[in-house]
Motif scaffolding. Sequence first.
Motif, PDB file in Angstrom:
ATOM      1  N   LEU A  45       0.811  -1.220   0.000  1.00 16.44           N
ATOM      2  CA  LEU A  45       0.000   0.000   0.000  1.00 16.44           C
ATOM      3  C   LEU A  45       0.845   1.271   0.000  1.00 16.44           C
ATOM      4  N   PRO A  46       1.854   1.416   0.886  1.00 18.30           N
ATOM      5  CA  PRO A  46       2.682   2.627   0.821  1.00 18.30           C
ATOM      6  C   PRO A  46       3.404   2.777  -0.511  1.00 18.30           C
ATOM      7  N   LEU A  47       3.761   1.656  -1.136  1.00 18.48           N
ATOM      8  CA  LEU A  47       4.432   1.715  -2.434  1.00 18.48           C
ATOM      9  C   LEU A  47       3.484   2.215  -3.516  1.00 18.48           C
ATOM     10  N   LEU A  48       2.238   1.784  -3.462  1.00 17.73           N
ATOM     11  CA  LEU A  48       1.246   2.238  -4.441  1.00 17.73           C
ATOM     12  C   LEU A  48       1.003   3.745  -4.299  1.00 17.73           C
ATOM     13  N   ILE A  49       0.970   4.220  -3.063  1.00 18.09           N
ATOM     14  CA  ILE A  49       0.738   5.646  -2.823  1.00 18.09           C
ATOM     15  C   ILE A  49       1.980   6.469  -3.127  1.00 18.09           C
ATOM     16  N   VAL A 129       0.922   2.343  11.497  1.00 16.21           N
ATOM     17  CA  VAL A 129       1.596   2.316  12.798  1.00 16.21           C
ATOM     18  C   VAL A 129       1.003   1.212  13.670  1.00 16.21           C
ATOM     19  N   LEU A 130      -0.333   1.075  13.661  1.00 17.37           N
ATOM     20  CA  LEU A 130      -0.999   0.027  14.439  1.00 17.37           C
ATOM     21  C   LEU A 130      -0.493  -1.352  14.020  1.00 17.37           C
ATOM     22  N   ILE A 131      -0.384  -1.588  12.717  1.00 19.16           N
ATOM     23  CA  ILE A 131       0.075  -2.884  12.228  1.00 19.16           C
ATOM     24  C   ILE A 131       1.540  -3.108  12.575  1.00 19.16           C
ATOM     25  N   ALA A 132       2.341  -2.039  12.563  1.00 20.61           N
ATOM     26  CA  ALA A 132       3.750  -2.160  12.964  1.00 20.61           C
ATOM     27  C   ALA A 132       3.855  -2.636  14.413  1.00 20.61           C
ATOM     28  N   VAL A 133       3.008  -2.079  15.271  1.00 17.93           N
ATOM     29  CA  VAL A 133       2.997  -2.498  16.683  1.00 17.93           C
ATOM     30  C   VAL A 133       2.565  -3.955  16.808  1.00 17.93           C
ATOM     31  N   ALA A 134       1.506  -4.326  16.063  1.00 19.88           N
ATOM     32  CA  ALA A 134       1.026  -5.712  16.095  1.00 19.88           C
ATOM     33  C   ALA A 134       2.093  -6.667  15.579  1.00 19.88           C
ATOM     34  N   LEU A 135       2.859  -6.226  14.605  1.00 14.98           N
ATOM     35  CA  LEU A 135       3.919  -7.054  14.021  1.00 14.98           C
ATOM     36  C   LEU A 135       4.968  -7.403  15.068  1.00 14.98           C
ATOM     37  N   VAL A 258      12.833  -4.631  11.965  1.00 14.25           N
ATOM     38  CA  VAL A 258      13.172  -3.958  10.708  1.00 14.25           C
ATOM     39  C   VAL A 258      11.911  -3.701   9.888  1.00 14.25           C
ATOM     40  N   LEU A 259      11.048  -4.708   9.774  1.00 12.73           N
ATOM     41  CA  LEU A 259       9.816  -4.550   9.011  1.00 12.73           C
ATOM     42  C   LEU A 259       8.876  -3.547   9.683  1.00 12.73           C
ATOM     43  N   ALA A 260       8.844  -3.550  11.014  1.00 18.60           N
ATOM     44  CA  ALA A 260       8.020  -2.571  11.728  1.00 18.60           C
ATOM     45  C   ALA A 260       8.537  -1.157  11.468  1.00 18.60           C
ATOM     46  N   ALA A 261       9.856  -1.012  11.413  1.00 22.46           N
ATOM     47  CA  ALA A 261      10.438   0.300  11.123  1.00 22.46           C
ATOM     48  C   ALA A 261      10.081   0.757   9.712  1.00 22.46           C
ATOM     49  N   ILE A 262      10.074  -0.188   8.755  1.00 25.25           N
ATOM     50  CA  ILE A 262       9.676   0.140   7.383  1.00 25.25           C
ATOM     51  C   ILE A 262       8.246   0.664   7.359  1.00 25.25           C
ATOM     52  N   LEU A 263       7.366   0.008   8.101  1.00 25.76           N
ATOM     53  CA  LEU A 263       5.967   0.441   8.156  1.00 25.76           C
ATOM     54  C   LEU A 263       5.849   1.823   8.804  1.00 25.76           C
ATOM     55  N   ALA A 264       6.628   2.054   9.858  1.00 22.92           N
ATOM     56  CA  ALA A 264       6.575   3.348  10.539  1.00 22.92           C
ATOM     57  C   ALA A 264       7.050   4.467   9.612  1.00 22.92           C
ATOM     58  N   ILE A 265       8.135   4.215   8.870  1.00 26.91           N
ATOM     59  CA  ILE A 265       8.626   5.216   7.913  1.00 26.91           C
ATOM     60  C   ILE A 265       7.596   5.448   6.815  1.00 26.91           C
ATOM     61  N   SER A 266       6.980   4.365   6.349  1.00 26.70           N
ATOM     62  CA  SER A 266       5.934   4.488   5.330  1.00 26.70           C
ATOM     63  C   SER A 266       4.764   5.309   5.849  1.00 26.70           C
ATOM     64  N   ALA A 267       4.431   5.122   7.127  1.00 26.72           N
ATOM     65  CA  ALA A 267       3.326   5.871   7.720  1.00 26.72           C
ATOM     66  C   ALA A 267       3.610   7.372   7.677  1.00 26.72           C
ATOM     67  N   VAL A 268       4.860   7.750   7.980  1.00 28.50           N
ATOM     68  CA  VAL A 268       5.234   9.169   7.938  1.00 28.50           C
ATOM     69  C   VAL A 268       5.087   9.716   6.524  1.00 28.50           C
ATOM     70  N   LYS A 269       5.536   8.936   5.519  1.00 29.42           N
ATOM     71  CA  LYS A 269       5.459   9.395   4.138  1.00 29.42           C
ATOM     72  C   LYS A 269       4.023   9.518   3.667  1.00 29.42           C
ATOM     73  N   VAL A 270       3.180   8.549   4.044  1.00 30.94           N
ATOM     74  CA  VAL A 270       1.770   8.597   3.672  1.00 30.94           C
ATOM     75  C   VAL A 270       1.079   9.787   4.325  1.00 30.94           C
ATOM     76  N   TRP A 271       1.402  10.038   5.591  1.00 26.37           N
ATOM     77  CA  TRP A 271       0.838  11.193   6.308  1.00 26.37           C
ATOM     78  C   TRP A 271       1.171  12.497   5.583  1.00 26.37           C
ATOM     79  N   ARG A 272       2.392  12.592   5.092  1.00 29.89           N
ATOM     80  CA  ARG A 272       2.817  13.819   4.409  1.00 29.89           C
ATOM     81  C   ARG A 272       2.070  14.018   3.086  1.00 29.89           C
ATOM     82  N   HIS A 273       1.544  12.930   2.502  1.00 31.03           N
ATOM     83  CA  HIS A 273       0.746  13.063   1.291  1.00 31.03           C
ATOM     84  C   HIS A 273      -0.513  13.875   1.540  1.00 31.03           C
ATOM     85  N   ALA A 274      -0.975  13.889   2.788  1.00 32.70           N
ATOM     86  CA  ALA A 274      -2.187  14.627   3.122  1.00 32.70           C
ATOM     87  C   ALA A 274      -1.989  16.123   2.936  1.00 32.70           C
TER      88      ALA A 274
END
Length: 274
Positions: A45-49, A129-135, A258-274
């Motif tokens: 999803l972050p890659l598509l966005i 971010v929620l999924i990163a925590v669950a991961l 590492v994967l959780a960190a990737i999701l967290a970074i993606s979350a920041v980038k997606v947020w900035r799209h707003a």
Amino acid sequence: MTLPSSKAPTPEAVSRPHPVAAFVAGTGIGALGGLIGLGGAEFRLPLLIGPFRFKALEAVILNKAMSLVVVATALPFRTTAVPVAALAEHWSIIVNLLSGSLLGAWFGAGWATRLSSRTLYRVIAGLLVLIAVALVFGHDASLAGPCLNGPSLWAVGTLTGFGIGVVASLMGVAGGELLIPTLVLLFGADLKLAGSLSLAVSLPTMFVGFARYSRDRSFVVLGQNRLFVLVMAAGSIAGTFIGGRLLGLVPSAVLLPVLAAILAISAVKVWRHA
């Protein structure tokens, strides 16, 4: 006097992602998902966005379509390890979660189509971010038996299923990273069995969300990008297979953060799209 041009203005051309890039990205994402027992939709999803520059709702619909393909193929692939008979023995768990997730998927897709792009970007960022925590905290949960029994278990299972259905529809994911910890912690399922039960719940849940999205005009993004969807989905399936073969080579203690960190970074980038 200057005569008006008879040529109507044409909309700005939209560049489509190259099929090779779609396949390579799908393979990489599928490999990440295969390493941890997921379809990789959370990373897709972050890659598509981001790099592929789809709008939020279009990205969610595309992600949902590709996730459906991955989940539909993953379920029969797992029957050698978890036979259909084992799933049938736990039909009540599947029905319990579906009683909430199907409704949640319908409402989640409806909310997504009504949210402004700005709000949807921020909702997606928060859910990443929620999924990163669950991961990190839920993937290696230990088996402790069901924590509830009787009507209370059914009620909590239905409410949890509803929430997972909403998240799955809002992000176009299968919801496995939330379903698997739920199955282990709430129902006491074995981790391997929980993976297959998760797929059995995800598939009809995703079909309901997909049906709801089909009523929105943004659904045309699938027809406009048919080749991209098929190629990236094929790459995701290939990557999931590769990731499954590599399972065990990378320690979870290293991989999951590492994967959780990737999701967290993606979350920041997606947020900035707003």
